[in-house]
Each structure stands twice: as C-alpha cells, then as structure tokens.
Design a protein around this motif. Structure first.
Motif, PDB file in Angstrom:
ATOM      1  N   UNK A  22       0.800  -1.229   0.000  1.00 31.32           N
ATOM      2  CA  UNK A  22       0.000   0.000   0.000  1.00 31.32           C
ATOM      3  C   UNK A  22       0.830   1.275   0.000  1.00 31.32           C
ATOM      4  N   UNK A  23       2.124   1.155   0.118  1.00 29.89           N
ATOM      5  CA  UNK A  23       3.005   2.314   0.018  1.00 29.89           C
ATOM      6  C   UNK A  23       2.698   3.405   1.022  1.00 29.89           C
ATOM      7  N   UNK A  24       2.549   4.630   0.526  1.00 32.30           N
ATOM      8  CA  UNK A  24       2.352   5.787   1.397  1.00 32.30           C
ATOM      9  C   UNK A  24       1.003   5.802   2.107  1.00 32.30           C
ATOM     10  N   UNK A  25       0.072   4.967   1.698  1.00 37.63           N
ATOM     11  CA  UNK A  25      -1.211   4.854   2.413  1.00 37.63           C
ATOM     12  C   UNK A  25      -0.963   4.351   3.834  1.00 37.63           C
ATOM     13  N   UNK A  26       0.156   3.652   4.030  1.00 39.84           N
ATOM     14  CA  UNK A  26       0.489   3.154   5.372  1.00 39.84           C
ATOM     15  C   UNK A  26       0.670   4.305   6.367  1.00 39.84           C
ATOM     16  N   UNK A  27       1.095   5.472   5.887  1.00 41.84           N
ATOM     17  CA  UNK A  27       1.173   6.648   6.763  1.00 41.84           C
ATOM     18  C   UNK A  27      -0.220   6.995   7.288  1.00 41.84           C
ATOM     19  N   UNK A  28      -1.192   6.958   6.405  1.00 40.16           N
ATOM     20  CA  UNK A  28      -2.567   7.283   6.782  1.00 40.16           C
ATOM     21  C   UNK A  28      -3.086   6.264   7.785  1.00 40.16           C
ATOM     22  N   UNK A  29      -2.813   4.989   7.544  1.00 36.69           N
ATOM     23  CA  UNK A  29      -3.252   3.933   8.468  1.00 36.69           C
ATOM     24  C   UNK A  29      -2.677   4.184   9.856  1.00 36.69           C
ATOM     25  N   UNK A  30      -1.371   4.427   9.933  1.00 36.43           N
ATOM     26  CA  UNK A  30      -0.732   4.685  11.223  1.00 36.43           C
ATOM     27  C   UNK A  30      -1.265   5.921  11.908  1.00 36.43           C
ATOM     28  N   UNK A  31      -1.412   7.005  11.160  1.00 36.99           N
ATOM     29  CA  UNK A  31      -1.928   8.244  11.745  1.00 36.99           C
ATOM     30  C   UNK A  31      -3.378   8.102  12.207  1.00 36.99           C
ATOM     31  N   UNK A  32      -4.200   7.419  11.420  1.00 38.07           N
ATOM     32  CA  UNK A  32      -5.597   7.214  11.810  1.00 38.07           C
ATOM     33  C   UNK A  32      -5.674   6.423  13.116  1.00 38.07           C
ATOM     34  N   UNK A  33      -4.868   5.372  13.238  1.00 36.08           N
ATOM     35  CA  UNK A  33      -4.876   4.585  14.475  1.00 36.08           C
ATOM     36  C   UNK A  33      -4.459   5.424  15.678  1.00 36.08           C
TER      37      UNK A  33
END
Length: 160
Positions: A129-140
C-alpha cells in the motif's frame, strides 16, 4: 487484507473498552500500576517523536518513508497493547472487560511481532500500500488519542 481486519478489530475492541469502562471504578489495589501505565500512554508520543527524530537524522537514513510509516503503525499497536493491559488490571472483575481485554492483548501482540521487523513490515504492508500506510498509522494514533484523552479529561473533571 487480514492485517487490516485485525487492525480494525483492535480499534473496535479499544472503543468498546472505552465505553464499557467509563462508568466503572478501577480496582483500588492496582492504582499505582494503572497510574504509571496511564502516564506512559500520555507521554509516550512526545518521547517517541524525540527519539525517532534523533534516530532518523543520524542512524536511520535509508528507507526513510517505510521506516516512518513502520514507526507509526508499530507505535499505535504498542499503545493499544498498553491500554488493553491497563484496562485488564483496572477492571478485571468485570467479565466483559476481562474477555475483551484477553482478546485484544494476544491479537495486538501478534501484529506487533509480525510487523516489528522492518523486513516483514515492508513485505506485508509497505510494498502493498506504500504511502497509504502513513494514513493507516496516523488514523490509528488519532483514533486512540482522541478517545483516550477525551475520556481522561471527563474522568478528571468527574473527580474534581
């Protein structure tokens, strides 16, 4: 796909425990460890930002994008894990909270062990998922702290 279902389940277990424990009083015998875990949860982001900033500027210069997203997701898993332990200590007499905590602890640990090695994380998450992983981490992290700090503020107001 299994990873994201697991992360969603961890978040749902956390939200359930937030609601279920709100009107309960924590076990008085374990107040000191609970208070210490509470302080750890509150101050961990500040310490983590300082430590990782130093590491990223000095030692960890390569693969910066996957290292930062890795740090975000693994950090979020550790704070959820700490919260599950804290809740288990504080409300172990409540069967629902006990069961949900006993599901959340091993589930979170499983993902911590799976994702902590950077090579595993890169294969399982970042390459897919590349840079979407930043969003996943930040959302959590945002989900956790918005709910956690709001509940903590209400508890402090209730005590005064």
């Amino acid at each position: 796909m299994l990873l994201y279902l697991g992360l969603i389940m961890i978040a749902c277990l956390f939200l359930y425990l937030q609601r279920a424990s709100f009107s309960l009083v924590a076990d008085s015998k374990l107040q000191l460890p609970i208070k210490r875990m509470d302080n750890l949860i509150v101050f961990a982001p500040f310490v983590t930002v300082v430590v990782f900033s130093i590491l990223f500027l000095t030692v960890l210069k390569g693969q910066l994008a996957d290292r930062i997203s890795h740090a975000l997701i693994v950090f979020s898993l550790w704070i959820f894990f700490t919260y599950f332990i804290k809740t288990l200590f504080g409300y172990w007499k409540n069967i629902n909270i006990l069961l949900v905590s006993l599901v959340g602890i091993p589930l979170t640990l499983y993902y911590i062990f799976q994702l902590t090695p950077l090579d595993n994380y890169t294969k399982i998450v970042f390459l897919k998922i590349g840079n979407v992983s930043f969003i996943v981490g930040l959302v959590l992290i945002i989900l956790f702290y918005l709910n956690y700090l709001h509940k903590r503020k209400l508890e402090l107001a209730k005590d005064n």
